[in-house]
Design an enzyme around this catalytic site. Structure first.
Site, PDB file in Angstrom:
ATOM      1  N   PRO A  91      -0.968  11.575  -2.188  1.00 30.25           N
ATOM      2  CA  PRO A  91      -0.953  12.062  -3.573  1.00 30.25           C
ATOM      3  C   PRO A  91       0.438  11.891  -4.188  1.00 30.25           C
ATOM      4  CG  PRO A  91      -1.673  13.802  -2.041  1.00 30.25           C
ATOM      5  CD  PRO A  91      -1.219  12.643  -1.228  1.00 30.25           C
ATOM      6  N   GLU A  92       0.447  11.705  -5.492  1.00 23.72           N
ATOM      7  CA  GLU A  92       1.736  11.470  -6.152  1.00 23.72           C
ATOM      8  C   GLU A  92       2.701  12.630  -5.975  1.00 23.72           C
ATOM      9  OE1 GLU A  92      -0.220  10.714  -9.634  1.00 23.72           O
ATOM     10  OE2 GLU A  92      -0.063   8.543  -9.485  1.00 23.72           O
ATOM     11  N   LYS A 108       5.030  15.846 -11.754  1.00 28.13           N
ATOM     12  CA  LYS A 108       5.314  14.412 -11.752  1.00 28.13           C
ATOM     13  C   LYS A 108       6.733  14.106 -12.209  1.00 28.13           C
ATOM     14  CE  LYS A 108       0.926  13.432 -10.921  1.00 28.13           C
ATOM     15  NZ  LYS A 108       0.611  14.739 -10.310  1.00 28.13           N
ATOM     16  N   CYS A 122       8.302  35.734  21.038  1.00 31.54           N
ATOM     17  CA  CYS A 122       8.382  36.532  19.817  1.00 31.54           C
ATOM     18  C   CYS A 122       9.264  37.751  20.085  1.00 31.54           C
ATOM     19  CB  CYS A 122       6.980  36.973  19.412  1.00 31.54           C
ATOM     20  SG  CYS A 122       6.958  38.190  18.083  1.00 31.54           S
ATOM     21  N   CYS A 139       6.671  40.877  20.171  1.00 29.94           N
ATOM     22  CA  CYS A 139       5.581  41.051  21.136  1.00 29.94           C
ATOM     23  C   CYS A 139       5.668  40.137  22.355  1.00 29.94           C
ATOM     24  CB  CYS A 139       4.234  40.851  20.426  1.00 29.94           C
ATOM     25  SG  CYS A 139       3.876  39.124  20.090  1.00 29.94           S
ATOM     26  N   CYS A 153       4.188  33.543  14.944  1.00 30.35           N
ATOM     27  CA  CYS A 153       3.753  34.165  16.190  1.00 30.35           C
ATOM     28  C   CYS A 153       2.245  34.381  16.087  1.00 30.35           C
ATOM     29  CB  CYS A 153       4.444  35.511  16.399  1.00 30.35           C
ATOM     30  SG  CYS A 153       3.625  36.483  17.700  1.00 30.35           S
ATOM     31  N   CYS A 193       1.384  38.339  16.239  1.00 24.39           N
ATOM     32  CA  CYS A 193       1.827  39.157  15.108  1.00 24.39           C
ATOM     33  C   CYS A 193       1.237  38.669  13.790  1.00 24.39           C
ATOM     34  CB  CYS A 193       3.351  39.150  15.002  1.00 24.39           C
ATOM     35  SG  CYS A 193       4.183  39.957  16.371  1.00 24.39           S
TER      36      CYS A 193
HETATM   37 ZN   LIG Z   1       4.688  38.479  17.958  1.00 24.28          ZN
END
Ligand SMILES: [Zn+2]
Length: 280
Positions: A2-3, A55, A248, A251, A270, A273
């Site tokens: 696509p342009e 554009k 992460c 976690c 993550c 999460c």
């Molecule tokens: Zn996480």
């Protein structure tokens, strides 16, 4: 392709080549540009940035001058080293911006105009930027409405769209999504009001924090390690950006990455999460 993608890539390449550099020469095949250049020379100005808006391709110079070119039809910008042979005939040249290191040439662009910030604002054909996140009078509700209007677009792409909100770059895109627990590939239509509120609030907070305490181009969204260890490693300062394969910070799940949207920008998240399904 696509342009929009082509123009986005052109703007990114030009920005990389020209931003921060001083213009050493300017040439043009358009009489109007030439006379404007005679009155207020482009030479000697610094290229502030290059951006794509739909554009249109906008080259911002110091001293309130913007060169706007329309990229439809056969128009294109090329970047050369000084003295390098051009790939298109000189007769198609419409504008040349020279710096010490590069020569940016616009070929066959059907429209090329100089603007000031004011005339740009008044021009109805060139798309406007969205509310500026770093502006004190940031129009929060307008920004949220602009996000909601892009129902079938992935939120990661919407955050980068400067016509929605101006200011978010590729690092912040991933960081903001993490902070709000939003998977960056979710469509806007799947986002709750609370999630959109969080994205806009976090965008403002993270960006403002980086203006006041950020050092140069270092982006800081995660300060836990830095505060305690004083590490200056950039990857110790963010939640997920460029942390593919690492754990992460919340976690312990392994961070993932994938290319996304116009320009195939890297997106990090993550999977635990930021679940791909919306919250119930
Ligand atoms: Zn996480």
């Amino acid at each position: 392709m696509p342009e929009g993608d082509t123009i986005f890539r052109a703007a990114r390449a030009l920005n990389k080549a020209l931003a921060g550099a001083t213009v050493t020469a300017f040439e043009t095949g358009y009489a109007q540009l030439a006379s404007a250049h005679d009155n207020a020379p482009v030479t000697g100005r610094i290229v502030d940035k290059v951006e794509a808006r739909g554009k249109w391709l906008l080259i911002h110079f110091s001293g309130d001058l913007v060169l706007v070119t329309h990229m439809l039809m056969s128009g294109s910008w090329h970047i050369y080293r000084p003295g390098e042979r051009w790939n298109r005939p000189r007769a198609q040249m419409r504008a040349v911006i020279r710096t010490a290191q590069y020569e940016a040439v616009a070929f066959a662009v059907p429209v090329a105009q100089f603007h000031t910030a004011r005339s740009l604002e008044r021009n109805t054909a060139i798309p406007k930027l969205g509310p500026d996140l770093l502006n004190e009078g940031f129009a929060e509700n307008e920004a949220k409405a602009r996000i909601r209007a892009r129902t079938d677009v992935e939120i990661g792409n919407v955050l980068l769209d400067q016509k929605v909100m101006a200011g978010i770059g590729n690092v912040f895109k991933s960081e903001i999504c993490f902070v709000c627990g939003v998977h960056p590939f979710r469509l806007v239509s799947s986002l709750t009001d609370r999630e959109i509120d969080c994205l806009v609030d976090s965008a403002r907070k993270l960006m403002a924090a980086n203006i006041t305490e950020g050092s140069g181009d270092q982006i800081v969204t995660y300060t836990g390690l830095r505060r305690t260890t004083g590490r200056s490693d950039p990857s110790a300062r963010v939640w997920v950006y460029r942390r593919k394969g690492e754990e992460c910070r919340r976690c312990g799940t392994i961070i993932e990455t994938r290319r996304q949207g116009p320009g195939a920008r890297s997106t990090y998240w993550c999977p635990r999460c930021q679940p791909s399904a919306p919250p119930i």
